[in-house]
Design a protein around this motif. Structure first.
Motif, PDB file in Angstrom:
ATOM      1  N   GLY A 116     -37.194  70.783 -47.059  1.00 46.50           N
ATOM      2  CA  GLY A 116     -36.898  69.663 -47.958  1.00 46.50           C
ATOM      3  C   GLY A 116     -36.343  70.071 -49.313  1.00 46.50           C
ATOM      4  O   GLY A 116     -36.144  69.228 -50.190  1.00 46.50           O
ATOM      5  N   VAL A 123     -37.661  76.206 -58.285  1.00 42.27           N
ATOM      6  CA  VAL A 123     -36.917  77.306 -58.929  1.00 42.27           C
ATOM      7  C   VAL A 123     -35.978  76.731 -59.988  1.00 42.27           C
ATOM      8  O   VAL A 123     -35.924  77.211 -61.130  1.00 42.27           O
ATOM      9  CB  VAL A 123     -36.123  78.124 -57.877  1.00 42.27           C
ATOM     10  CG1 VAL A 123     -35.162  79.104 -58.542  1.00 42.27           C
ATOM     11  CG2 VAL A 123     -37.070  78.866 -56.942  1.00 42.27           C
ATOM     12  N   VAL A 159     -29.140  82.220 -55.133  1.00 40.28           N
ATOM     13  CA  VAL A 159     -30.433  82.202 -54.438  1.00 40.28           C
ATOM     14  C   VAL A 159     -30.211  81.720 -53.008  1.00 40.28           C
ATOM     15  O   VAL A 159     -29.728  80.626 -52.787  1.00 40.28           O
ATOM     16  CB  VAL A 159     -31.429  81.265 -55.161  1.00 40.28           C
ATOM     17  CG1 VAL A 159     -32.741  81.204 -54.396  1.00 40.28           C
ATOM     18  CG2 VAL A 159     -31.667  81.762 -56.572  1.00 40.28           C
ATOM     19  N   GLY A 161     -31.191  80.634 -48.985  1.00 40.65           N
ATOM     20  CA  GLY A 161     -32.258  79.879 -48.314  1.00 40.65           C
ATOM     21  C   GLY A 161     -33.192  80.881 -47.651  1.00 40.65           C
ATOM     22  O   GLY A 161     -33.237  82.049 -48.031  1.00 40.65           O
ATOM     23  N   PHE A 169     -38.564  94.307 -50.407  1.00 39.34           N
ATOM     24  CA  PHE A 169     -39.024  93.557 -51.585  1.00 39.34           C
ATOM     25  C   PHE A 169     -39.229  94.476 -52.782  1.00 39.34           C
ATOM     26  O   PHE A 169     -39.650  94.022 -53.841  1.00 39.34           O
ATOM     27  CB  PHE A 169     -40.341  92.854 -51.267  1.00 39.34           C
ATOM     28  CG  PHE A 169     -40.241  91.921 -50.088  1.00 39.34           C
ATOM     29  CD1 PHE A 169     -39.407  90.828 -50.131  1.00 39.34           C
ATOM     30  CD2 PHE A 169     -40.978  92.143 -48.946  1.00 39.34           C
ATOM     31  CE1 PHE A 169     -39.307  89.961 -49.048  1.00 39.34           C
ATOM     32  CE2 PHE A 169     -40.890  91.281 -47.863  1.00 39.34           C
ATOM     33  CZ  PHE A 169     -40.051  90.189 -47.912  1.00 39.34           C
ATOM     34  N   ALA A 187     -42.321  84.185 -53.410  1.00 31.88           N
ATOM     35  CA  ALA A 187     -42.522  85.273 -52.443  1.00 31.88           C
ATOM     36  C   ALA A 187     -43.134  84.781 -51.144  1.00 31.88           C
ATOM     37  O   ALA A 187     -43.794  83.740 -51.109  1.00 31.88           O
ATOM     38  CB  ALA A 187     -43.448  86.332 -53.057  1.00 31.88           C
ATOM     39  N   ILE A 188     -42.906  85.566 -50.083  1.00 30.38           N
ATOM     40  CA  ILE A 188     -43.622  85.306 -48.836  1.00 30.38           C
ATOM     41  C   ILE A 188     -45.000  85.981 -48.937  1.00 30.38           C
ATOM     42  O   ILE A 188     -45.219  86.830 -49.812  1.00 30.38           O
ATOM     43  CB  ILE A 188     -42.821  85.759 -47.589  1.00 30.38           C
ATOM     44  CG1 ILE A 188     -42.511  87.243 -47.597  1.00 30.38           C
ATOM     45  CG2 ILE A 188     -41.564  84.946 -47.423  1.00 30.38           C
ATOM     46  CD1 ILE A 188     -41.910  87.735 -46.265  1.00 30.38           C
ATOM     47  N   TRP A 220     -43.200  84.492 -39.408  1.00 32.15           N
ATOM     48  CA  TRP A 220     -42.842  85.858 -39.032  1.00 32.15           C
ATOM     49  C   TRP A 220     -41.469  86.196 -39.553  1.00 32.15           C
ATOM     50  O   TRP A 220     -40.730  85.348 -40.041  1.00 32.15           O
ATOM     51  CB  TRP A 220     -42.815  86.041 -37.520  1.00 32.15           C
ATOM     52  CG  TRP A 220     -41.788  85.200 -36.817  1.00 32.15           C
ATOM     53  CD1 TRP A 220     -40.443  85.360 -36.843  1.00 32.15           C
ATOM     54  CD2 TRP A 220     -42.024  84.050 -36.005  1.00 32.15           C
ATOM     55  NE1 TRP A 220     -39.834  84.389 -36.097  1.00 32.15           N
ATOM     56  CE2 TRP A 220     -40.784  83.573 -35.553  1.00 32.15           C
ATOM     57  CE3 TRP A 220     -43.187  83.383 -35.600  1.00 32.15           C
ATOM     58  CZ2 TRP A 220     -40.649  82.443 -34.738  1.00 32.15           C
ATOM     59  CZ3 TRP A 220     -43.046  82.274 -34.784  1.00 32.15           C
ATOM     60  CH2 TRP A 220     -41.786  81.828 -34.370  1.00 32.15           C
ATOM     61  N   ASP A 309     -42.088  74.006 -43.798  1.00 29.35           N
ATOM     62  CA  ASP A 309     -41.399  72.898 -43.123  1.00 29.35           C
ATOM     63  C   ASP A 309     -42.427  71.932 -42.573  1.00 29.35           C
ATOM     64  O   ASP A 309     -43.357  72.367 -41.902  1.00 29.35           O
ATOM     65  CB  ASP A 309     -40.614  73.413 -41.919  1.00 29.35           C
ATOM     66  CG  ASP A 309     -39.510  74.350 -42.327  1.00 29.35           C
ATOM     67  OD1 ASP A 309     -38.706  73.969 -43.176  1.00 29.35           O
ATOM     68  OD2 ASP A 309     -39.462  75.466 -41.778  1.00 29.35           O
ATOM     69  N   SER A 321     -40.449  68.958 -46.617  1.00 31.56           N
ATOM     70  CA  SER A 321     -41.315  70.120 -46.852  1.00 31.56           C
ATOM     71  C   SER A 321     -42.770  69.687 -46.838  1.00 31.56           C
ATOM     72  O   SER A 321     -43.094  68.561 -47.228  1.00 31.56           O
ATOM     73  CB  SER A 321     -41.036  70.730 -48.229  1.00 31.56           C
ATOM     74  OG  SER A 321     -39.698  71.117 -48.357  1.00 31.56           O
TER      75      SER A 321
HETATM   76  C1  LIG Z   1     -39.419  84.924 -43.066  1.00 34.31           C
HETATM   77  C2  LIG Z   1     -39.658  83.445 -43.148  1.00 34.31           C
HETATM   78  C3  LIG Z   1     -40.486  82.820 -42.207  1.00 34.31           C
HETATM   79  C4  LIG Z   1     -40.727  81.454 -42.290  1.00 34.31           C
HETATM   80  N1  LIG Z   1     -41.607  80.877 -41.415  1.00 34.31           N
HETATM   81  C5  LIG Z   1     -41.982  79.592 -41.585  1.00 34.31           C
HETATM   82  C6  LIG Z   1     -43.022  79.001 -40.811  1.00 34.31           C
HETATM   83  O1  LIG Z   1     -43.593  79.629 -39.924  1.00 34.31           O
HETATM   84  N2  LIG Z   1     -43.345  77.708 -41.045  1.00 34.31           N
HETATM   85  C7  LIG Z   1     -42.716  76.984 -41.996  1.00 34.31           C
HETATM   86  O2  LIG Z   1     -43.072  75.833 -42.175  1.00 34.31           O
HETATM   87  N3  LIG Z   1     -41.729  77.501 -42.740  1.00 34.31           N
HETATM   88  C8  LIG Z   1     -41.355  78.786 -42.564  1.00 34.31           C
HETATM   89  N4  LIG Z   1     -40.365  79.324 -43.340  1.00 34.31           N
HETATM   90  C9  LIG Z   1     -39.601  78.423 -44.197  1.00 34.31           C
HETATM   91  C10 LIG Z   1     -40.077  78.425 -45.622  1.00 34.31           C
HETATM   92  O3  LIG Z   1     -41.386  78.085 -45.725  1.00 34.31           O
HETATM   93  C11 LIG Z   1     -39.120  77.551 -46.395  1.00 34.31           C
HETATM   94  O4  LIG Z   1     -38.219  78.417 -46.949  1.00 34.31           O
HETATM   95  C12 LIG Z   1     -39.794  76.741 -47.431  1.00 34.31           C
HETATM   96  O5  LIG Z   1     -40.217  75.572 -46.785  1.00 34.31           O
HETATM   97  C13 LIG Z   1     -38.920  76.411 -48.594  1.00 34.31           C
HETATM   98  O6  LIG Z   1     -37.874  75.662 -48.201  1.00 34.31           O
HETATM   99  P1  LIG Z   1     -36.850  75.055 -49.264  1.00 34.31           P
HETATM  100  O7  LIG Z   1     -35.847  74.258 -48.498  1.00 34.31           O
HETATM  101  O8  LIG Z   1     -37.608  74.303 -50.302  1.00 34.31           O
HETATM  102  O9  LIG Z   1     -36.266  76.302 -49.977  1.00 34.31           O
HETATM  103  P2  LIG Z   1     -35.261  77.436 -49.472  1.00 34.31           P
HETATM  104  O10 LIG Z   1     -33.983  77.153 -50.161  1.00 34.31           O
HETATM  105  O11 LIG Z   1     -35.221  77.549 -48.010  1.00 34.31           O
HETATM  106  O12 LIG Z   1     -36.000  78.684 -50.041  1.00 34.31           O
HETATM  107  C14 LIG Z   1     -35.440  79.445 -51.047  1.00 34.31           C
HETATM  108  C15 LIG Z   1     -36.419  80.338 -51.762  1.00 34.31           C
HETATM  109  O13 LIG Z   1     -37.112  81.186 -50.880  1.00 34.31           O
HETATM  110  C16 LIG Z   1     -36.881  82.568 -51.252  1.00 34.31           C
HETATM  111  N5  LIG Z   1     -36.840  83.361 -50.030  1.00 34.31           N
HETATM  112  C17 LIG Z   1     -36.079  83.129 -48.934  1.00 34.31           C
HETATM  113  N6  LIG Z   1     -36.328  84.037 -47.972  1.00 34.31           N
HETATM  114  C18 LIG Z   1     -37.278  84.862 -48.464  1.00 34.31           C
HETATM  115  C19 LIG Z   1     -37.945  85.983 -47.934  1.00 34.31           C
HETATM  116  N7  LIG Z   1     -37.708  86.443 -46.703  1.00 34.31           N
HETATM  117  N8  LIG Z   1     -38.847  86.600 -48.722  1.00 34.31           N
HETATM  118  C20 LIG Z   1     -39.102  86.163 -49.962  1.00 34.31           C
HETATM  119  N9  LIG Z   1     -38.512  85.078 -50.514  1.00 34.31           N
HETATM  120  C21 LIG Z   1     -37.603  84.455 -49.776  1.00 34.31           C
HETATM  121  C22 LIG Z   1     -35.550  82.544 -51.977  1.00 34.31           C
HETATM  122  O14 LIG Z   1     -35.401  83.595 -52.863  1.00 34.31           O
HETATM  123  C23 LIG Z   1     -35.639  81.213 -52.708  1.00 34.31           C
HETATM  124  O15 LIG Z   1     -36.336  81.341 -53.905  1.00 34.31           O
HETATM  125  C24 LIG Z   1     -40.110  80.690 -43.288  1.00 34.31           C
HETATM  126  C25 LIG Z   1     -39.273  81.306 -44.221  1.00 34.31           C
HETATM  127  C26 LIG Z   1     -39.068  82.669 -44.164  1.00 34.31           C
HETATM  128  C27 LIG Z   1     -38.206  83.305 -45.194  1.00 34.31           C
END
Ligand SMILES: Cc1cc2nc3c(=O)[nH]c(=O)nc-3n(C[C@H](O)[C@H](O)[C@H](O)COP(=O)(O)OP(=O)(O)OC[C@H]3O[C@@H](n4cnc5c(N)ncnc54)[C@H](O)[C@@H]3O)c2cc1C
Length: 445
Positions: A116, A123, A159, A161, A169, A187-188, A220, A309, A321
């Motif tokens: 979402g 950020v 930045v 996705g 890292f 961070a993850i 993962w 998600d 989200s």
């Molecule tokens: C490796 C991985 C596994 C995921 N698994 C799940 C899951 O099991 N269930 C679930 O619901 N969602 C999962 N996600 C999705 C994650 O939770 C979404 O990115 C989050 O919901 C944020 O979405 P957004 O659209 O708000 O932002 P986005 O625009 O998608 O996120 C951007 C932000 O995340 C940071 N970022 C992106 N990738 C990484 C990374 N690998 N390490 C550190 N920072 C990073 C970026 O720097 C930025 O600040 C996963 C994401 C990653 C990277």
């Protein structure tokens, strides 16, 4: 008499595929004897001890910070507490103050955000209020993904996705140290655990440089072998520089980026059984880092606010989200964003979190079973310390069988026998075989 070299435990962490390249040991090692490197066998970034001889006489601070040796969530959380005692008492599954569904009108459909866009909105807001952000970003000069310090809203365009394949890292701790004012850290879970473990053990002062932590929920991370396998099946000869697993919508297209091309693959619209098999045999859990399979912190317990998600039956057509406020700081940050109209929120619950992520992920069931078996096999696995009475799992005959099959397939992947892997994938999944046969029959007609 010369001193005996005792190898640090992190060397076991590395050989047993438990390193995630969080960078904590690099910062902790006084003679800079650890570096981050790409291991082509495992297809992932990890730490490497530069010269084991230099570990003579060292009290091994690298071991004391490594979250793959041990992570004490309560201690790590206490290191960054900003004075609210409520934030120190974890409930079941960590610290949960509220669960909400949310989306950002600005970022949900920007083609970059994976759900979402709430994390992206957090950020953006941080940069607007002049609070720098330490997160994974792209260097516009060399196009590499690394932790970066973002200082202005214009940096948001660098930045990415969600990055689902291994990255290093290392460097985030240096950036937090260098910042001239408190930052937001994104961070993850494993990366965050390493950073906070380093701060709580080696450099407590650094906690004042972190104002707020936004975390990703993370199931993962794939090894780079998944990309190589996909390229091989699709006969893409140029090296793949980067991949975006999500784009456009909930499942989205897979975008592979080479030096001069962007190749798009639909993840749902398979035209043939062959395509479906290619896809399944590139992105199965056998390509996951072993450390991710045993991760017991998918929901990012140490973040102030964790975002994932929301894959719920009732919201299935929209990108939304799930937003878990874990501390008072996280809660007020989310509310602030809502009241200024930057995100939309609606109430949700722990049950929604389970529906969106699956029980296995929320309660770490598979991870605990995998860790138990690895431990029995004498492998290094993280020692997790949290308030949790449900930590004990029993491992059935079927669990053991699944684990052994997975380890067998992982070995094939790591030896890069991708074609063999594809054949065995079909044997393993009779439905794929049936589709393939149907395709062959219809082609003959
Ligand atoms: C490796 C991985 C596994 C995921 N698994 C799940 C899951 O099991 N269930 C679930 O619901 N969602 C999962 N996600 C999705 C994650 O939770 C979404 O990115 C989050 O919901 C944020 O979405 P957004 O659209 O708000 O932002 P986005 O625009 O998608 O996120 C951007 C932000 O995340 C940071 N970022 C992106 N990738 C990484 C990374 N690998 N390490 C550190 N920072 C990073 C970026 O720097 C930025 O600040 C996963 C994401 C990653 C990277």
């Amino acid at each position: 008499m010369s001193e005996k070299i005792t190898a640090p435990l992190i060397s076991r962490v590395i050989t047993d595929d438990q390193c995630i390249a969080c960078g904590a040991c690099l910062s902790a090692c006084p003679p800079d004897n650890v570096r981050s490197t790409f291991n082509s066998f495992r297809g992932a970034f990890e730490a490497e001890i530069v010269s084991p001889e230099s570990c003579v006489g060292c009290d091994k601070p690298c071991d004391s910070v490594c979250p793959s040796i041990a992570i004490d969530f309560v201690k790590a959380r206490a290191a960054i507490n900003r004075g609210n005692p409520d934030d120190l008492n974890p409930s079941r599954d960590g610290w949960i103050r509220s669960v909400q569904l949310g989306w950002s009108s600005n970022y949900r459909d920007d083609g970059v955000s994976s759900s979402g866009g709430v994390l992206r909105a957090l950020v953006a807001n941080s940069l607007k209020v002049n609070r720098p952000v330490v997160c994974l970003a792209v260097d516009p000069d060399d196009d590499k993904l690394k932790p970066r310090l973002l200082t202005g809203i214009e940096d948001l365009k660098f930045v990415p996705g969600s990055i689902y394949h291994s990255t290093s890292f290392a460097g985030a701790i240096d950036l937090i140290r260098m910042a001239d004012r408190p930052v937001m850290l994104v961070a993850i879970p494993c990366q965050l655990a390493g950073i906070l473990q380093y701060i709580s053990t080696c450099e407590k002062n650094l906690s004042k440089n972190i104002e707020v932590i936004a975390g990703l929920i993370c199931g993962w991370m794939f090894s780079h072998h998944s990309l190589s396998a996909f390229a091989k099946y699709k006969e893409i000869s140029e090296p793949i520089i980067d991949a975006r697993y999500r784009g456009g919508d909930r499942v989205g297209k897979l975008k592979l980026i080479t030096q001069d091309k962007e190749l798009l693959f639909d993840r749902r619209d398979f035209k043939s059984a062959q395509e479906r098999i290619d896809y399944r045999s590139s992105f199965s859990t056998d390509y996951n880092r072993l450390r991710c399979r045993g991760c017991e912190d998918h929901l990012n317990m140490l973040a102030d606010v964790a975002v994932g998600d929301a894959w719920l039956g009732r919201t299935s057509t929209k990108k939304i989200s799930v937003v878990v406020a874990r501390t008072s700081v996280g809660e007020s940050m989310v509310r602030e964003l809502e009241s200024s109209g930057q995100i939309n929120l609606e109430p949700s619950s722990f049950e929604d979190l389970i529906e969106s992520q699956s029980r296995n992920l929320v309660f770490d069931t598979i991870a605990r079973k995998i860790n138990k078996q690895l431990k029995e096999a004498g492998k290094k696995t993280p020692q997790y310390t949290y308030n949790d009475s449900d930590g004990i799992v029993s491992v059935s005959f079927l669990d053991r069988l699944q684990f052994n099959v997975e380890m067998f397939f992982r070995r094939i992947v790591r030896k890069k026998h991708f074609k063999l892997y594809r054949v065995l994938m079909v044997v393993r999944h009779p439905l794929l075989l049936l589709r393939l046969l149907l395709d062959i029959i219809s082609l003959r007609k």
